[in-house]
Design a protein around this motif. Structure first.
Motif, short mmCIF file in Angstrom:
data_model
loop_
_atom_site.label_atom_id
_atom_site.label_comp_id
_atom_site.label_asym_id
_atom_site.label_seq_id
_atom_site.Cartn_x
_atom_site.Cartn_y
_atom_site.Cartn_z
N VAL A 201 0.83 -1.21 0.00
CA VAL A 201 0.00 0.00 0.00
C VAL A 201 0.86 1.25 0.00
N HIS A 202 1.85 1.27 0.89
CA HIS A 202 2.69 2.45 1.03
C HIS A 202 3.54 2.68 -0.22
N ALA A 203 4.15 1.61 -0.73
CA ALA A 203 5.04 1.74 -1.89
C ALA A 203 4.27 2.11 -3.14
N SER A 204 3.06 1.59 -3.30
CA SER A 204 2.29 1.90 -4.51
C SER A 204 1.94 3.38 -4.58
N HIS A 205 1.65 3.98 -3.44
CA HIS A 205 1.35 5.42 -3.42
C HIS A 205 2.59 6.23 -3.75
N GLU A 206 3.71 5.88 -3.13
CA GLU A 206 4.93 6.65 -3.33
C GLU A 206 5.46 6.50 -4.76
N ILE A 207 5.33 5.29 -5.34
CA ILE A 207 5.89 5.07 -6.67
C ILE A 207 5.12 5.85 -7.72
N ARG A 208 3.82 6.05 -7.50
CA ARG A 208 3.04 6.87 -8.43
C ARG A 208 3.54 8.30 -8.45
N GLU A 209 3.92 8.81 -7.28
CA GLU A 209 4.43 10.18 -7.21
C GLU A 209 5.78 10.29 -7.93
N ALA A 210 6.64 9.30 -7.74
CA ALA A 210 7.96 9.32 -8.40
C ALA A 210 7.81 9.25 -9.91
N ILE A 211 6.93 8.36 -10.38
CA ILE A 211 6.72 8.21 -11.81
C ILE A 211 6.14 9.49 -12.40
N ALA A 212 5.26 10.16 -11.67
CA ALA A 212 4.65 11.40 -12.16
C ALA A 212 5.72 12.46 -12.44
N VAL A 213 6.71 12.56 -11.54
CA VAL A 213 7.79 13.52 -11.75
C VAL A 213 8.63 13.13 -12.96
N LEU A 214 8.99 11.85 -13.06
CA LEU A 214 9.83 11.39 -14.16
C LEU A 214 9.12 11.45 -15.51
N MET A 215 7.77 11.40 -15.49
CA MET A 215 6.99 11.49 -16.73
C MET A 215 6.65 12.94 -17.09
N ASP A 216 7.26 13.90 -16.39
CA ASP A 216 7.00 15.33 -16.63
C ASP A 216 5.53 15.68 -16.46
N SER A 217 4.89 15.07 -15.48
CA SER A 217 3.48 15.37 -15.20
C SER A 217 3.36 16.64 -14.39
N ALA A 218 2.25 17.34 -14.61
CA ALA A 218 1.94 18.49 -13.76
C ALA A 218 1.54 17.98 -12.39
N PRO A 219 1.67 18.79 -11.34
CA PRO A 219 1.20 18.36 -10.02
C PRO A 219 -0.26 17.95 -10.06
N ARG A 220 -0.64 17.00 -9.23
CA ARG A 220 -1.99 16.45 -9.25
C ARG A 220 -3.07 17.52 -9.09
N ASP A 221 -2.79 18.54 -8.28
CA ASP A 221 -3.80 19.56 -8.01
C ASP A 221 -3.64 20.81 -8.88
N PHE A 222 -2.81 20.75 -9.91
CA PHE A 222 -2.58 21.93 -10.75
C PHE A 222 -3.80 22.18 -11.63
N ASP A 223 -4.30 23.41 -11.62
CA ASP A 223 -5.51 23.77 -12.39
C ASP A 223 -5.11 24.37 -13.73
N TYR A 224 -5.00 23.52 -14.73
CA TYR A 224 -4.55 23.92 -16.07
C TYR A 224 -5.49 24.97 -16.67
N ASP A 225 -6.80 24.71 -16.61
CA ASP A 225 -7.78 25.63 -17.20
C ASP A 225 -7.75 27.00 -16.53
N ALA A 226 -7.53 27.03 -15.23
CA ALA A 226 -7.49 28.30 -14.51
C ALA A 226 -6.29 29.13 -14.95
N VAL A 227 -5.15 28.48 -15.23
CA VAL A 227 -3.97 29.20 -15.70
C VAL A 227 -4.25 29.83 -17.06
N VAL A 228 -4.85 29.05 -17.98
CA VAL A 228 -5.17 29.58 -19.31
C VAL A 228 -6.12 30.77 -19.20
N ALA A 229 -7.16 30.62 -18.38
CA ALA A 229 -8.13 31.70 -18.21
C ALA A 229 -7.48 32.93 -17.60
#
Length: 309
Positions: A201-229
């Motif tokens: 349980v613990h490792a699966s949560h942490e590994i998703r966060e690590a992969i998100a950074v390595l995949m050049d993902s935006a932060p989970r709570d980043f509001d893309y539409d609000a930035v454009v607006a």
């Protein structure tokens, strides 16, 4: 063309010599826990104690990788690594978490084997070593508490807290065996299985966060539409395209965008990009912004986010 850059230097200040020293202390404590639990597990016959030792050894390896990654991350950017070396810590985290999954699978196998082939467990030895391990787990967490602003160190810190909880499980198992005797020998593999479940349980949560950074993902709570607006609402802005958001390192947000404007004056454009940079930082937490300004009537290229060839 105008360019606006926002540079954050907080991470450089955070990577203090003190952090490296605290990681080394945590490493020594975890190795001490591992040795104590291996000896205690062999003497007492407790699989739960050996399981917790395996977990603590993986944590010691994790702290070592974190320390090495921290050392690498302090290197200055060069012509080959123009973004710097900060992601070394994320790569280290991915290595550690993958190893945790392997250990978890092995513990499930051992727990199942011990459940069908029970052996006598010495509860007193299990209890004594468990208490020693608990003290060292809490000491390691206490040492790392000052650096939890770093996702890398915070991850290690949470491992220490979780290890303390797992060790509490070992202590409870020891008390149960001491009180009710060998008739409850199933408690040892049961606790081992619970430790394995926690690892998954613990490792699966942490590994998703690590992969998100390595995949050049935006932060989970980043509001893309609000930035454009927000950017489109600024005077003279006609369109926003080629907007990319990613995390160059843990806890840092970078953005690049093409902004089509109706304002041809270079001085006004320069002031405009500076205002955009401030707005992105203050309202959306963007640490580094690169903005390419284009005259709206002269935009000729494809404005899709990703071009399909």
């Amino acid at each position: 063309m105008g360019h606006a850059h926002a540079h954050g230097h907080g991470s450089d200040k955070d990577r203090s010599q003190g952090r490296g020293r605290r990681l080394l202390i945590a490493l020594a404590l975890n190795l001490g826990i591992t040795v104590a639990e291996v000896v205690g597990g062999v003497v007492s016959g407790s699989l739960a104690l050996l399981a917790d030792a395996a977990h603590n050894f993986s944590d010691a390896a994790s702290v070592l990788v974190s320390y090495i990654a921290w050392r690498i991350s302090r290197r200055e950017a060069d012509r080959r690594r123009t973004f710097g070396y900060a992601r070394a810590e994320t790569v280290g985290a991915l290595i550690n978490l993958t190893t945790l999954f392997v250990i978890g699978i092995y513990l499930v196998y051992e727990a199942a084997n011990r459940l069908f082939n029970p052996v006598e467990v010495a509860g007193t030895t299990m209890l004594v070593v468990g208490v020693i391990a608990l003290v060292e787990d809490l000491a390691a967490a206490w040492v790392l508490r000052k650096d939890t602003g770093s996702l890398n160190v915070k991850s290690t810190y949470l491992h220490m807290i979780a290890d303390a909880l797992a060790t509490v499980g070992v202590i409870v198992g020891a008390i149960v065996i001491m009180v009710w005797g060998s008739g409850v020998s199933w408690i040892d593999p049961a606790i081992t299985a619970l430790i394995a479940v926690y690892i998954f349980v613990h490792a699966s949560h942490e590994i998703r966060e690590a992969i998100a950074v390595l995949m050049d993902s935006a932060p989970r709570d980043f509001d893309y539409d609000a930035v454009v607006a927000d950017l489109k609402a600024m005077p003279a802005v006609e369109d926003i395209h080629h907007l990319h958001v990613w995390q160059p390192e843990e806890g840092k947000v970078a953005l690049e965008a093409h902004v089509a404007v109706s304002e041809p004056d270079l001085g006004e454009v320069t002031d405009m990009t500076e205002r955009m940079r401030r707005r992105l930082h203050e309202r959306h937490g963007v640490d580094h912004a690169t903005i390419q300004v284009e005259l709206a009537g002269r935009v000729r290229h494809d404005t899709k986010l990703i071009r399909n060839e």
